[in-house]
Scaffold this motif. Structure first.
Motif, PDB file in Angstrom:
ATOM      1  N   ASN A 198       0.818  -1.202   0.000  1.00  0.00           N
ATOM      2  CA  ASN A 198       0.000   0.000   0.000  1.00  0.00           C
ATOM      3  C   ASN A 198       0.854   1.255   0.000  1.00  0.00           C
ATOM      4  O   ASN A 198       1.424   1.648   1.004  1.00  0.00           O
ATOM      5  CB  ASN A 198      -0.932  -0.007   1.202  1.00  0.00           C
ATOM      6  CG  ASN A 198      -2.080   0.965   1.004  1.00  0.00           C
ATOM      7  OD1 ASN A 198      -1.875   2.037   0.440  1.00  0.00           O
ATOM      8  ND2 ASN A 198      -3.258   0.598   1.442  1.00  0.00           N
ATOM      9  N   LYS A 219       0.257   4.193   2.444  1.00  0.00           N
ATOM     10  CA  LYS A 219       0.698   4.044   3.829  1.00  0.00           C
ATOM     11  C   LYS A 219       2.123   4.514   4.018  1.00  0.00           C
ATOM     12  O   LYS A 219       2.450   5.154   5.004  1.00  0.00           O
ATOM     13  CB  LYS A 219       0.559   2.590   4.239  1.00  0.00           C
ATOM     14  CG  LYS A 219      -0.856   2.290   4.569  1.00  0.00           C
ATOM     15  CD  LYS A 219      -1.064   0.826   4.729  1.00  0.00           C
ATOM     16  CE  LYS A 219      -2.552   0.573   4.814  1.00  0.00           C
ATOM     17  NZ  LYS A 219      -2.848  -0.815   4.627  1.00  0.00           N
ATOM     18  N   PHE A 227       4.290   5.504   8.138  1.00  0.00           N
ATOM     19  CA  PHE A 227       3.824   4.621   9.188  1.00  0.00           C
ATOM     20  C   PHE A 227       4.871   4.455  10.268  1.00  0.00           C
ATOM     21  O   PHE A 227       6.025   4.239   9.984  1.00  0.00           O
ATOM     22  CB  PHE A 227       3.512   3.241   8.592  1.00  0.00           C
ATOM     23  CG  PHE A 227       2.076   3.123   8.331  1.00  0.00           C
ATOM     24  CD1 PHE A 227       1.280   2.435   9.208  1.00  0.00           C
ATOM     25  CD2 PHE A 227       1.526   3.760   7.243  1.00  0.00           C
ATOM     26  CE1 PHE A 227      -0.063   2.349   8.976  1.00  0.00           C
ATOM     27  CE2 PHE A 227       0.185   3.681   7.015  1.00  0.00           C
ATOM     28  CZ  PHE A 227      -0.617   2.984   7.882  1.00  0.00           C
ATOM     29  N   TYR A 258       4.277   0.008  11.673  1.00  0.00           N
ATOM     30  CA  TYR A 258       3.834  -0.945  10.662  1.00  0.00           C
ATOM     31  C   TYR A 258       4.154  -2.364  11.094  1.00  0.00           C
ATOM     32  O   TYR A 258       5.298  -2.695  11.373  1.00  0.00           O
ATOM     33  CB  TYR A 258       4.505  -0.629   9.324  1.00  0.00           C
ATOM     34  CG  TYR A 258       3.889  -1.381   8.187  1.00  0.00           C
ATOM     35  CD1 TYR A 258       2.766  -0.874   7.551  1.00  0.00           C
ATOM     36  CD2 TYR A 258       4.409  -2.589   7.768  1.00  0.00           C
ATOM     37  CE1 TYR A 258       2.175  -1.562   6.525  1.00  0.00           C
ATOM     38  CE2 TYR A 258       3.828  -3.292   6.735  1.00  0.00           C
ATOM     39  CZ  TYR A 258       2.709  -2.763   6.115  1.00  0.00           C
ATOM     40  OH  TYR A 258       2.140  -3.450   5.084  1.00  0.00           O
ATOM     41  N   ASN A 310      -1.902  -9.717   4.881  1.00  0.00           N
ATOM     42  CA  ASN A 310      -2.372  -8.700   3.944  1.00  0.00           C
ATOM     43  C   ASN A 310      -3.859  -8.465   4.123  1.00  0.00           C
ATOM     44  O   ASN A 310      -4.615  -9.398   4.364  1.00  0.00           O
ATOM     45  CB  ASN A 310      -2.143  -9.171   2.508  1.00  0.00           C
ATOM     46  CG  ASN A 310      -0.683  -9.148   2.133  1.00  0.00           C
ATOM     47  OD1 ASN A 310       0.092  -8.367   2.675  1.00  0.00           O
ATOM     48  ND2 ASN A 310      -0.294 -10.026   1.224  1.00  0.00           N
ATOM     49  N   ARG A 311      -4.252  -7.230   3.937  1.00  0.00           N
ATOM     50  CA  ARG A 311      -5.675  -6.924   3.994  1.00  0.00           C
ATOM     51  C   ARG A 311      -6.383  -7.501   2.780  1.00  0.00           C
ATOM     52  O   ARG A 311      -5.980  -7.243   1.635  1.00  0.00           O
ATOM     53  CB  ARG A 311      -5.863  -5.409   4.007  1.00  0.00           C
ATOM     54  CG  ARG A 311      -5.648  -4.804   5.359  1.00  0.00           C
ATOM     55  CD  ARG A 311      -6.703  -5.279   6.323  1.00  0.00           C
ATOM     56  NE  ARG A 311      -6.469  -4.752   7.649  1.00  0.00           N
ATOM     57  CZ  ARG A 311      -7.004  -5.268   8.747  1.00  0.00           C
ATOM     58  NH1 ARG A 311      -7.777  -6.331   8.666  1.00  0.00           N
ATOM     59  NH2 ARG A 311      -6.763  -4.739   9.919  1.00  0.00           N
ATOM     60  N   GLU A 353      -3.683   0.144  10.445  1.00  0.00           N
ATOM     61  CA  GLU A 353      -4.136  -0.596   9.256  1.00  0.00           C
ATOM     62  C   GLU A 353      -5.598  -1.025   9.363  1.00  0.00           C
ATOM     63  O   GLU A 353      -5.962  -2.117   8.951  1.00  0.00           O
ATOM     64  CB  GLU A 353      -3.252  -1.818   8.999  1.00  0.00           C
ATOM     65  CG  GLU A 353      -1.965  -1.476   8.317  1.00  0.00           C
ATOM     66  CD  GLU A 353      -1.317  -2.698   7.681  1.00  0.00           C
ATOM     67  OE1 GLU A 353      -0.989  -2.617   6.493  1.00  0.00           O
ATOM     68  OE2 GLU A 353      -1.151  -3.717   8.362  1.00  0.00           O
ATOM     69  N   PHE A 389      -7.664   2.647   4.795  1.00  0.00           N
ATOM     70  CA  PHE A 389      -6.733   3.082   3.755  1.00  0.00           C
ATOM     71  C   PHE A 389      -7.304   4.304   3.059  1.00  0.00           C
ATOM     72  O   PHE A 389      -8.471   4.665   3.258  1.00  0.00           O
ATOM     73  CB  PHE A 389      -6.494   1.950   2.753  1.00  0.00           C
ATOM     74  CG  PHE A 389      -7.740   1.507   2.013  1.00  0.00           C
ATOM     75  CD1 PHE A 389      -8.741   0.799   2.674  1.00  0.00           C
ATOM     76  CD2 PHE A 389      -7.922   1.803   0.667  1.00  0.00           C
ATOM     77  CE1 PHE A 389      -9.901   0.388   2.003  1.00  0.00           C
ATOM     78  CE2 PHE A 389      -9.070   1.400  -0.014  1.00  0.00           C
ATOM     79  CZ  PHE A 389     -10.044   0.686   0.673  1.00  0.00           C
TER      80      PHE A 389
END
Lengths: 335, 383
Positions: free
Chosen positions: A247, A250, A255, A258, A264-265, B83, B86
């Motif tokens: 990403n 981000k 970040f 992190y 992973n999303r 997270e 986004f």
């Protein structure tokens, strides 16, 4: 398998059954089977290790024995090809052949025979199949890329070559490139640096150590991705998922904490209708009514199609997106 | 800290679809159902996230004004840094649909508890029980032995599930010299369906991974004396995994699709509950599940439970219907919960003067101080 014949003298015995071809250890098949049991559907699951006993093919009438029953393909209401091959020739017996050359010949011809018989069996089920071995097992990636061109589906720039000089020119034009197997079974650039089935990034140093001529391989420019899309196509619907493997936003907002360990999303995604229409045409061309497709959403806000995988793990889309694809497949099979 | 710049100006702040907000009376819970975590957030943030759906980042800052700039910055940072969300550009943000709140399972029974107080009593009914559970496509079985068992007896319990559709077997057993760690490890290697063994009344607390992230052996000093040990509602038991979070919207997360066999063979929703639906010796489970009296409690979701319906933890909570604050009221809050969603404070439920009557009713006072070990929720441990 249950299936009771109707005893009434006035009614013709009615018996129809779902036929599943899979592997014994396939998780998704087991889940679909649970849904079939849930709706009391009759089904027969043939695994890789199931040898078709007493196979009888006379014209359109195809029969084999299973668990003391005669299975007639005429009674199959739906056929789902999930995984594995049809064991019609029992290649296991070839293990006893010691002569290597002779074994090689036998193996080759039995494979050929097995393929032809499989095709015959599947052709008789063509109008009620959810995928077939013959269409699913050997997708020609080059033909798919060619079809994409005709259908106006964007793909990465692709080069197929066996020449170091041509490859060098390609990497200079595109800076970042990858290689992947031309065919699922053929490792590319055998005996050299990238003999691997997986997609690999290639650098100029990798190319420098190659001989002037190598095994023909497939190369593509590396597409900068905003996120990846994995979509599962079932009969007429695309079930899509976005995967945030990288990403950019981000990193832009800097970040601090992190967490690299977090998965992973993976979230539901809706492909644009125009793309779905094109992809539908692509799948139709390759006679697939179910498949997983890989797509990249590029940093240039474009969709770049990567490949089709007819026997892909759809569960990795189903669970994160709450799509209940096992049930949807079972519903199709019982419909 | 997040600050506006050219790249982010026109983008929209979006939550990942698996990150879901539950509004409570005083605050909200952000449940990360993909990663199985949750986090408390102010209720104000719900409104903010609603606005974020409508307006770009730049506009959001404008709407909230200079005086709230710090808050907006901290909210945006919080979402991005954890997270939970986004930034998406206007072109694709509508391509991210919300996740469907839905729960389905093909199994008629998904989970079962079998209690043991006398091994011979259980042995007489065990195989019958397992075979019936198999017919109902049960996925997970929890065996709770309040007594100690030998390795051979554990072996027997595991052997019977081998050729069934039961995928996860979790065993609670009382510690003894007959159960050294290496013997338990060997047992679990031979029986990969055993997901966890929890040895209670042990002389130390520890945890041993047999197969990483798949199966473990836990030792706990806590003692499980009988079924009254169950029913604690505590933060450590909360389950934020998607299937549980979804199921909680429609069903009771403790009892849904559960069938229990208590130490005497009585068929119950839960061994701690009073009502028996017959003994497994003479009653078939398939008959019991046709009984609406037995299954109606499956649908008693948290949204129906008094107090709980205002609680931000309601979809990650494990609930308990066996011990409630008002024993006669089906919709009463779990007795063994020390949380008050109106004050947002946790306190010791056993000390609560308002609960003493119910504690006496269930005769819990003598075991008040015994806590159960952390129950690994095997019901939905889909690996």
């Amino acid at each position: 398998m249950k299936g009771e014949l109707c005893n009434s003298p006035f009614l013709k015995p009615f018996f129809s059954m779902i036929l599943i071809k899979s592997n014994g250890d396939d998780y998704s098949t087991t889940q679909v089977v649970k849904w079939l049991k849930h709706s009391n559907a009759d089904f027969l699951r043939l695994n890789d290790t199931t040898f078709l006993k007493d196979l009888k093919v006379i014209g359109n009438a195809i029969e084999f024995a299973h668990d003391g029953n005669t299975i007639s393909l005429g009674n199959v209401s739906k056929y789902w090809y999930r995984r594995g091959r049809w064991d019609t020739f029992s290649r296991r017996k070839l293990r006893n052949v010691n002569d290597k050359t002779f074994h090689g010949y036998l193996n080759y011809f039995s494979k050929e025979a097995e393929r032809d018989i499989t095709n015959t069996i599947e052709n008789s089920l063509a109008d009620r199949s959810l995928n077939q071995y013959q269409t699913s097992s050997n997708i020609n990636k080059l033909a798919v890329l060619e079809a994409c061109k005709t259908l106006n589906i964007t793909t990465p720039k692709t080069l197929i070559t066996n020449s170091k000089a041509v490859l060098k020119e390609f990497i200079i034009t595109h800076t970042e490139i990858i290689t992947k197997a031309v065919n699922n079974l053929d490792p590319n650039i055998k005996g050299d640096v990238f003999a691997d089935l997986m997609t690999k990034k290639i650098t100029l140093e990798n190319i420098d150590i190659l001989p002037d001529s190598f095994n023909v391989s497939l190369f593509q420019n590396l597409v900068a991705k905003e996120f990846e899309i994995r979509t599962f196509f079932l009969v007429d619907t695309f079930y899509s998922m976005a995967i945030f493997s990288q990403n950019d936003d981000k990193t832009k907002v800097d970040f601090r904490n992190y967490n690299m360990k977090s998965p992973n999303r993976c979230v539901p995604y809706q492909l644009p209708t125009s793309l779905e229409t094109k992809l539908r045409a692509l799948l139709e061309k390759f006679k697939l009514n179910s498949a997983s497709l890989d797509i990249i959403y590029t940093t240039e806000n474009e969709y770049s199609f990567l490949e089709i995988n007819p026997i892909g793990q759809y569960d990795m889309v189903s669970k994160p997106c709450n799509y209940f694809l096992d049930e949807k497949i079972a519903n199709y099979l019982t419909s | 800290m997040f600050s506006l710049n050219q790249d982010t100006n026109d983008k929209y702040l979006m939550l990942f679809a698996s990150c879901l907000i539950t509004k409570g009376h005083g605050r909200a819970l952000l449940t990360d159902s993909q990663r199985g975590k949750f986090d408390l957030i102010p209720n104000d943030m719900i409104n903010f996230m609603e606005n974020a759906k409508l307006y770009s980042i730049k506009t959001l800052f404008k709407i909230y004004g200079v005086e709230n700039k710090g808050i907006v910055e901290s909210y945006v940072s919080y979402i991005l840094e954890n997270e939970y969300g986004f930034l998406a550009n206007d072109k694709i943000r509508t391509n991210f649909p919300e996740i469907k709140i839905d729960w389905k399972n093909p199994s008629i029974i998904t989970n079962s508890i079998i209690d043991i107080k006398d091994f011979e009593v259980t042995k007489a009914i065990y195989e019958r029980t397992i075979s019936q559970l198999n017919e109902l496509q049960c996925e997970a079985v929890q065996i709770r032995s309040y007594i100690s068992l030998s390795i051979e007896q554990l072996e027997y319990l595991a052997n019977s599930v081998k050729l069934t559709c039961i995928e996860y077997l979790e065993i609670y057993v009382k510690d003894s010299d007959e159960l050294p760690l290496n013997a338990l490890i060997k047992l679990m290697h031979n029986h990969t369906k055993i997901s966890n063994i929890i040895v209670h009344a042990a002389d130390k607390n520890d945890e041993y991974d047999v197969i990483k992230s798949l199966s473990s052996i836990y030792h706990t000093t806590q003692v499980l004396t009988d079924e009254t040990c169950c029913g604690l509602v505590e933060k450590q038991y909360f389950n934020a995994v998607k299937s549980h979070y979804m199921e909680a919207h429609f069903h009771n997360t403790c009892l849904n699709r559960k069938v229990s066999i208590d130490a005497n063979g009585s068929i119950k929703n839960c061994p701690s509950m009073a009502t028996s639906f017959g003994n497994i010796k003479e009653t078939n489970l398939s008959e019991v599940i046709k009984n609406e009296e037995f299954t109606s409690i499956w649908n008693l979701k948290k949204d129906f439970v008094l107090v709980c319906q205002d609680c931000e933890f309601r979809y990650v909570c494990t609930d308990c219907r066996a011990y409630t604050e008002e024993p006669a009221n089906l919709y009463s809050k779990p007795l063994k919960c020390g949380y008050d969603p109106y004050t947002n404070e946790w306190s010791d439920w056993e000390e609560n003067p308002l609960k003493q009557k119910a504690i006496a009713h269930y005769e819990l006072s003598n075991i008040k101080r015994t806590k159960t070990p952390e129950t690994k929720n095997i019901t939905h441990a889909q690996k």
